[in-house]
Enzyme design. Structure first.
Site, PDB file in Angstrom:
ATOM      1  CG  HIS A 130      -2.063  -0.926   1.126  1.00 36.52           C
ATOM      2  ND1 HIS A 130      -3.172  -0.847   1.953  1.00 36.52           N
ATOM      3  CD2 HIS A 130      -2.299  -1.972   0.291  1.00 36.52           C
ATOM      4  CE1 HIS A 130      -4.031  -1.800   1.634  1.00 36.52           C
ATOM      5  NE2 HIS A 130      -3.517  -2.498   0.626  1.00 36.52           N
ATOM      6  CE1 TYR A 155      -5.227   3.833   8.961  1.00 36.45           C
ATOM      7  CE2 TYR A 155      -5.912   3.527  11.232  1.00 36.45           C
ATOM      8  CZ  TYR A 155      -5.071   3.224  10.193  1.00 36.45           C
ATOM      9  OH  TYR A 155      -4.064   2.300  10.365  1.00 36.45           O
ATOM     10  N   PRO A 193      -4.135   0.388  18.717  1.00 34.42           N
ATOM     11  CG  PRO A 193      -5.990  -0.917  18.231  1.00 34.42           C
ATOM     12  CD  PRO A 193      -5.300  -0.218  19.350  1.00 34.42           C
ATOM     13  CE  LYS A 201       3.618   3.715  13.349  1.00 36.66           C
ATOM     14  NZ  LYS A 201       4.216   3.407  12.042  1.00 36.66           N
ATOM     15  CE1 TYR A 205      -0.244   3.116   7.593  1.00 39.55           C
ATOM     16  CE2 TYR A 205      -1.344   4.053   9.512  1.00 39.55           C
ATOM     17  CZ  TYR A 205      -1.264   3.086   8.514  1.00 39.55           C
ATOM     18  OH  TYR A 205      -2.195   2.067   8.469  1.00 39.55           O
TER      19      TYR A 205
HETATM   20  C1  PHB Z   1      -5.909  -4.477  10.802  1.00 34.77           C
HETATM   21  O1  PHB Z   1      -5.880  -4.732   9.568  1.00 34.77           O
HETATM   22  O2  PHB Z   1      -6.279  -5.321  11.654  1.00 34.77           O
HETATM   23  C2  PHB Z   1      -5.473  -3.117  11.269  1.00 34.77           C
HETATM   24  C3  PHB Z   1      -4.929  -2.235  10.348  1.00 34.77           C
HETATM   25  C4  PHB Z   1      -4.516  -0.973  10.773  1.00 34.77           C
HETATM   26  C5  PHB Z   1      -4.686  -0.608  12.106  1.00 34.77           C
HETATM   27  C6  PHB Z   1      -5.229  -1.508  13.033  1.00 34.77           C
HETATM   28  C7  PHB Z   1      -5.640  -2.762  12.609  1.00 34.77           C
HETATM   29  O3  PHB Z   1      -4.301   0.638  12.514  1.00 34.77           O
END
Ligand code: PHB
Ligand code: APR
Length: 389
Positions: A72, A200, A292, A296, A384
């Protein structure tokens, strides 16, 4: 029984450290509390920074990741039905890999099998002894038998609830913690992802995240009160709420289906200092926990392993103590940067119970600035995609 490095915990940190040390000719024994099946049943975030991918390649366990993982080069942030993309390639010339942590752990276990190094599963009564002396050892029970494992060093890779951190005396250890007043309800469904990259979303109803595992396995999260249980959330209730929080275009196009996994996890920021005490090193979740939001957790475990593997390789190959002496300082410097970023993202994207309209407008203004400023997007992308090891 004797080894050079005793590793407590057979999760990502312990397994990756064991594999890298094996490649450096350092002998390890891993002691894991649960069965391999139990460890591999855990569903965890699947975003890997470039540094983590490089380390997995160095460990010789990235072949399947390279075949099956997704690259990505950006991420979407959404607010009030507007979304914008932060382009990692354009801002910092980097990308991230999307590949489930479960798959990383699978690949590490396969490598462990191939290395012939010893792993004890379903151990109990693990105790770390004389970690502040020249000859530490570990006692444990396995198959009803008591064992003693003598070693040069102990790597505490046993997660937040493990025994290693608790071995460090209270007058030596300092713990920093922030508990967030909400949790994440996560759902796994055998449906095509709603978007080609992660979304997000900050909505007035709360945070939402659209992620994925592969072209027919999606992973979604919504922020929920800490008092909620998975029983409070039928699949229909979840999909309806997720649709309310994601951009309309995404929600309308989203394919839903039965959940094949549903769980609620609390969010916390936690750091323990120092990450070394005598001949005991803390590594991964044993030393720190991040919400989460910034993806990280696994990546911090990887950078700890990078520093610790380097330190131990330097000691065994060149009898040089420099890496061991500087491990805690080097690891913690990067840990705090990632903890700060994860805290920032969590505050930017979630609804807090005591949040005022002013707070909501500040979040919207921050997101609007992020949308309009290349400099702000570059700083976001730098964090990120992962700060350098
Ligand atoms: C996930 O794909 O489980 C995932 C991805 C990004 C995040 C948290 C969880 O910030
Ligand atoms: N003795 C032996 N093993 C133990 C003990 C103990 N007393 N206590 C815990 N363990 C094991 C757990 O069963 C687990 O398999 O230690 C392992 C720790 O693994 P993780 O909790 O996955 O932590 P870590 O390896 O640091 O990986 C961090 O995994 O949990 C996610 O979100 C986290 O992504 C992050 C990454």
């Amino acid at each position: 029984m004797r080894t050079q490095v005793a590793i407590i915990g057979g999760g990502p940190a312990g397994l990756l450290l064991g594999q890298l040390l094996h490649k450096a000719g350092v002998e390890t024994v891993i002691l894991e509390k649960h069965s391999r099946k139990h460890v591999l049943a855990r569903i965890r975030a699947g975003v890997l920074e470039q540094g983590s991918v490089d380390l997995l390649r160095e460990a010789g366990v990235a072949a399947r990741l390279d075949r099956e993982g997704f690259t990505h080069s950006g991420v979407y942030l959404a607010c009030k039905n507007n979304s914008f993309r932060i382009d990692f390639k354009e801002t910092v010339g980097k990308s991230v890999a999307v590949y489930g942590q479960t798959e990383v752990t699978h690949d590490l276990y396969d490598a462990r099998d191939g290395s012939g190094a010893q792993t004890f599963h379903e151990v109990s009564d693990v105790e770390l002894r004389d970690v502040d002396r020249e000859a530490p050892y570990v006692t444990f029970t396995h198959d009803g038998q008591g064992h003693r494992l003598d070693c040069d060093y102990i790597a505490g890779c046993d997660g937040f609830h493990g025994v290693s951190r608790k071995t460090i005396p209270g007058n030596i250890l300092t713990e920093y913690e922030k508990i967030y007043p909400f949790g994440w309800l996560g759902v796994l469904s055998e449906t095509p992802p709603a978007s080609d990259e992660l979304i997000y979303a900050n909505s007035e109803r709360g945070f939402a995240l659209a992620s994925m595992r592969n072209t027919n396995l999606s992973r979604y999260y919504i922020q929920v009160p800490l008092t909620d249980t998975v029983e409070d959330w039928s699949d229909t209730a979840f999909w309806d709420e997720l649709r309310r929080r994601l951009p309309v275009a995404t929600s309308e196009a989203m394919q839903t289906g039965p959940s094949i996994g549903k769980s609620i996890a609390p969010l916390r920021s936690f750091i323990a200092e120092p990450m070394r005490y005598g001949r005991l090193f803390l590594c991964g979740d044993a030393a720190h926990i991040v919400p989460p939001t910034g993806a990280k957790g696994l990546n911090l475990a990887a950078s700890d392993v990078h520093y610790l593997h380097q330190a131990l390789r330097l000691f065994y190959q060149d009898h040089d103590m420099t890496g061991i002496a500087t491990y805690s300082h080097r690891a913690l410097r990067r840990v705090w940067h990632s903890v700060r970023f994860s805290w920032t993202m969590t505050n930017l994207l979630h609804r807090f119970p005591d949040q005022t309209m002013f707070d909501q407008r500040i979040q919207e203004s921050e997101l609007a600035f992020l949308k309009s400023s290349k400099a702000a997007q570059t700083a976001f992308a730098e964090n990120y995609t992962g700060l350098p090891f």
